[in-house]
Design an enzyme around this catalytic site. Structure first.
Site, PDB file in Angstrom:
ATOM      1  N   LYS B  45       0.867  -1.179   0.000  1.00  0.00           N
ATOM      2  CA  LYS B  45       0.000   0.000   0.000  1.00  0.00           C
ATOM      3  C   LYS B  45       0.908   1.234   0.000  1.00  0.00           C
ATOM      4  O   LYS B  45       1.963   1.219   0.651  1.00  0.00           O
ATOM      5  CB  LYS B  45      -0.867  -0.054   1.271  1.00  0.00           C
ATOM      6  CG  LYS B  45      -1.575   1.230   1.637  1.00  0.00           C
ATOM      7  CD  LYS B  45      -2.748   1.483   0.738  1.00  0.00           C
ATOM      8  CE  LYS B  45      -3.330   2.882   0.970  1.00  0.00           C
ATOM      9  NZ  LYS B  45      -3.802   3.512  -0.256  1.00  0.00           N
ATOM     10  N   LEU B  73      -4.159   8.287  -0.013  1.00  0.00           N
ATOM     11  CA  LEU B  73      -2.939   7.741   0.600  1.00  0.00           C
ATOM     12  C   LEU B  73      -3.075   7.460   2.096  1.00  0.00           C
ATOM     13  O   LEU B  73      -2.140   7.704   2.866  1.00  0.00           O
ATOM     14  CB  LEU B  73      -1.748   8.684   0.349  1.00  0.00           C
ATOM     15  CG  LEU B  73      -1.048   8.536  -1.002  1.00  0.00           C
ATOM     16  CD1 LEU B  73       0.042   9.614  -1.151  1.00  0.00           C
ATOM     17  CD2 LEU B  73      -0.424   7.165  -1.163  1.00  0.00           C
ATOM     18  N   ASN B  99       5.986   0.833  -1.837  1.00  0.00           N
ATOM     19  CA  ASN B  99       5.596   2.007  -2.615  1.00  0.00           C
ATOM     20  C   ASN B  99       5.697   3.220  -1.699  1.00  0.00           C
ATOM     21  O   ASN B  99       5.058   3.282  -0.656  1.00  0.00           O
ATOM     22  CB  ASN B  99       4.167   1.814  -3.137  1.00  0.00           C
ATOM     23  CG  ASN B  99       3.702   2.985  -3.963  1.00  0.00           C
ATOM     24  OD1 ASN B  99       3.468   4.079  -3.446  1.00  0.00           O
ATOM     25  ND2 ASN B  99       3.552   2.769  -5.246  1.00  0.00           N
ATOM     26  N   CYS B 129       2.331  12.169  -6.525  1.00  0.00           N
ATOM     27  CA  CYS B 129       1.804  13.037  -5.464  1.00  0.00           C
ATOM     28  C   CYS B 129       2.099  14.500  -5.791  1.00  0.00           C
ATOM     29  O   CYS B 129       3.130  14.815  -6.377  1.00  0.00           O
ATOM     30  CB  CYS B 129       2.473  12.734  -4.129  1.00  0.00           C
ATOM     31  SG  CYS B 129       2.651  11.008  -3.764  1.00  0.00           S
ATOM     32  N   GLY B 242      -2.129  -1.506 -15.393  1.00  0.00           N
ATOM     33  CA  GLY B 242      -3.252  -0.688 -15.836  1.00  0.00           C
ATOM     34  C   GLY B 242      -4.311  -1.590 -16.435  1.00  0.00           C
ATOM     35  O   GLY B 242      -4.231  -1.969 -17.597  1.00  0.00           O
ATOM     36  N   GLY B 264      -3.814  -5.027 -10.423  1.00  0.00           N
ATOM     37  CA  GLY B 264      -4.373  -4.045  -9.491  1.00  0.00           C
ATOM     38  C   GLY B 264      -5.850  -4.270  -9.230  1.00  0.00           C
ATOM     39  O   GLY B 264      -6.235  -5.138  -8.434  1.00  0.00           O
TER      40      GLY B 264
END
Lengths: 241, 300
Positions: B45, B73, B99, B129, B242, B264
């Site tokens: 995460k 986040l 990550n 970000c 993706g 994902g």
């Protein structure tokens, strides 16, 4: 929890937009838990969280209302079709907290997850069911509950008024509720006034159902919690409402 | 399964299939469903230096064959991750990627210093970000800005560094080249695509933050094109992601030039999707009579 393709035993319309889905499932389930349900085709993407209505000898029953693409598609499934189930998920009700005089209060389709709980608690728990005008699942509750009170907003069936008008909180040690938030908030408030412990089963949009996506947040006194993993059942003490 | 072993960024992956950040937590929940050692790797995460509560309001919205998320986040922070999550993750016996995001350069540096001393195998640097010190534009939009942060991080990072690229970059090929020149050991792409949804009854955006990230099968053709574009311009390994739902999708990404892939949104649709996909890879190789995915990598 497991992911399986389960055979549908029945999937029938029982009231306006309300369907009863019965599927094969072997395992153990705590009242108040739910499953993520999806058809095997790609007609919609995210599985839908649907709570367990009843569980009996390898037969698992859900009651759901067709609202959007997902539930409408699920309603077209027929006997012997396979459907993807992922679960059981969530904490469910803590039965040890409810071994006292308990009121089970459901509003509309929100009462669906309360039947299996009523069955487990038996005659010690009274049931209060509130509907707009269309009444369903009341007969199922009557089989298990101590006393069953049914009311409709227009009085067409049962008592006339809101379900919250018919509960004497002084008679109970615990209250369990599931239904529209406005109803649950009123019940939580009354429980606080009467110093009765209260547990609410909440509904949120979910993606994973298992605690990883963090999409189904519930605001609690300890910050955000996950409806899917920390709930869906929350003690009213922890909720910020 | 030996045929699926993939070497990249100085690491050996059991197979090229990793699970994507934000869709797999820290693995604990999925470990109840299947044996995580079957995976090529797990991307944690998204972490930030300090714990974050995440966004208010609606966080998930379904679209035709996709979903938009605005989680914000939410994460326990690097220290809590190292203390409480990493030891268990290491027991899963697969490559553990962390990550890491940041909202200013110092956030990244401090996070990297802490992770340098931990057991993580790989750092996936999230540059999507917003940089709060330069007006909020994401680090991953302009390749010059990305080059700057990646080269500074690379100088202090003791772990293999994979930079996760945003599809909102001005130019994917320039962005990939910038990361390679900055010293990245690999790149992963694409992060979610900036999107929005409107509640027409309320006449308001669905999300409190207005814009949010789109993922799922609807983004796959775009992701595939971007992986292809990046692969034509850099030599460092590419981890493609993706909207991957099936083994066929994975093969397409590999043919477009990806060395690794990440699963994902599919983890939400069918929690054991990654395992089906890995099993499908060996079946594909048998059917096509190939001994190594190298034979088809980048052939398109």
């Amino acid at each position: 929890m497991k992911v399986i393709n389960s055979r549908i035993i029945e999937n029938n319309l029982i009231s306006n937009k309300i369907y009863k889905l019965k599927v094969e499932f072997a395992g153990s389930i705590i009242p108040g838990q739910f499953f993520m349900i999806k058809t095997l085709d790609n007609s919609f993407l995210l599985p839908r969280p649907i709570s367990v209505h009843d569980f009996n000898q390898n037969e698992l029953t859900f009651l759901y209302r067709t609202e959007g693409t997902g539930t409408t598609k699920i309603s077209t499934m027929r006997e012997n079709d396979l459907i993807q189930l992922f679960g059981p998920l969530g904490n469910g009700f803590d039965i040890n907290e409810l071994k006292c005089k308990t009121a089970i209060i459901g509003g509309g389709i929100g009462a669906a997850p309360l039947l299996y709980l009523s069955k487990v608690l038996g005659k010690n728990a009274d049931v209060y069911l509130g509907y707009k005008n269309d009444v369903y699942m009341d007969d199922s509750f009557r089989k298990y509950a101590g006393n069953t009170v049914v009311c409709t907003e227009d009085g067409c069936i049962g008592e006339k008024g809101f379900v919250t008008d018919f509960i004497d909180y002084n008679n109970y040690d615990a209250v369990v509720t599931c239904g529209p938030e406005i109803m649950m908030n009123k019940i939580i408030e009354s429980c606080r006034e009467h110093n009765v412990k209260c547990f609410a089963s909440l509904e949120r949009r979910m993606a994973c159902g298992m605690g990883v996506c963090l999409g189904c947040t519930v605001e609690t006194k300890d910050g955000y919690k996950r409806a899917c993993k920390d709930g869906p059942v929350f003690s009213a003490d922890e909720l910020r409402c | 399964m030996i045929r699926l072993i993939t070497n990249a960024m100085g690491l050996e992956f059991k197979n090229p299939v990793l699970t994507a950040s934000g869709t797999f937590g820290f693995g604990e929940e999925f470990s109840e469903i299947y044996d995580l050692s079957k995976l090529g790797g797990i991307c944690s995460k998204g972490l930030t230096l300090r714990e974050r509560q995440g966004n208010s309001g609606i966080r998930i919205w379904e679209t035709p064959m996709g979903m938009i998320n605005s989680i914000g986040l939410q994460n326990p922070g690097v220290d809590n991750f190292i203390k409480y999550e990493l030891p268990r993750m290491k027991s899963y016996n697969t490559v553990i990627a962390v990550n890491l995001g940041g909202h200013c350069e110092e956030d990244y540096f401090e996070g990297i210093y802490k992770l340098n001393e931990s057991d993580v195998d790989l750092i996936e640097l999230n540059i999507s970000c917003p940089n709060v010190k330069t007006g909020g534009m994401a680090f991953g939009v302009k390749s010059s800005v990305a080059y700057n942060i990646v080269s500074k991080v690379k100088r202090i990072c003791k772990k293999p560094l994979m930079v996760k690229l945003s599809p909102n970059a001005e130019s994917m090929s320039e962005m990939a080249i910038a990361c390679e020149e900055a010293g990245a050991d690999g790149i992963s792409l694409i992060n979610t695509i900036q999107a929005m949804a409107i509640d027409i009854k309320k006449r308001k955006p669905v999300f409190d933050n207005v814009y949010a990230g789109l993922s799922g099968p609807c983004v796959k053709p775009i992701a595939l094109r971007m992986v292809h574009e990046a692969a034509k311009n850099v030599k460092i390994p590419i981890c493609g992601l993706g909207g991957i739902m099936t083994t066929q999708d994975v093969i397409e990404f590999i043919m477009a030039g990806a060395t690794l892939v990440q699963i994902g949104t599919a983890n939400f649709i069918k929690p054991d999707a990654a395992i089906d996909i890995i099993d499908g890879l060996t079946e594909f190789m048998d059917r096509e009579g190939i001994d190594s995915l190298d034979e088809i990598r980048g052939i398109v």
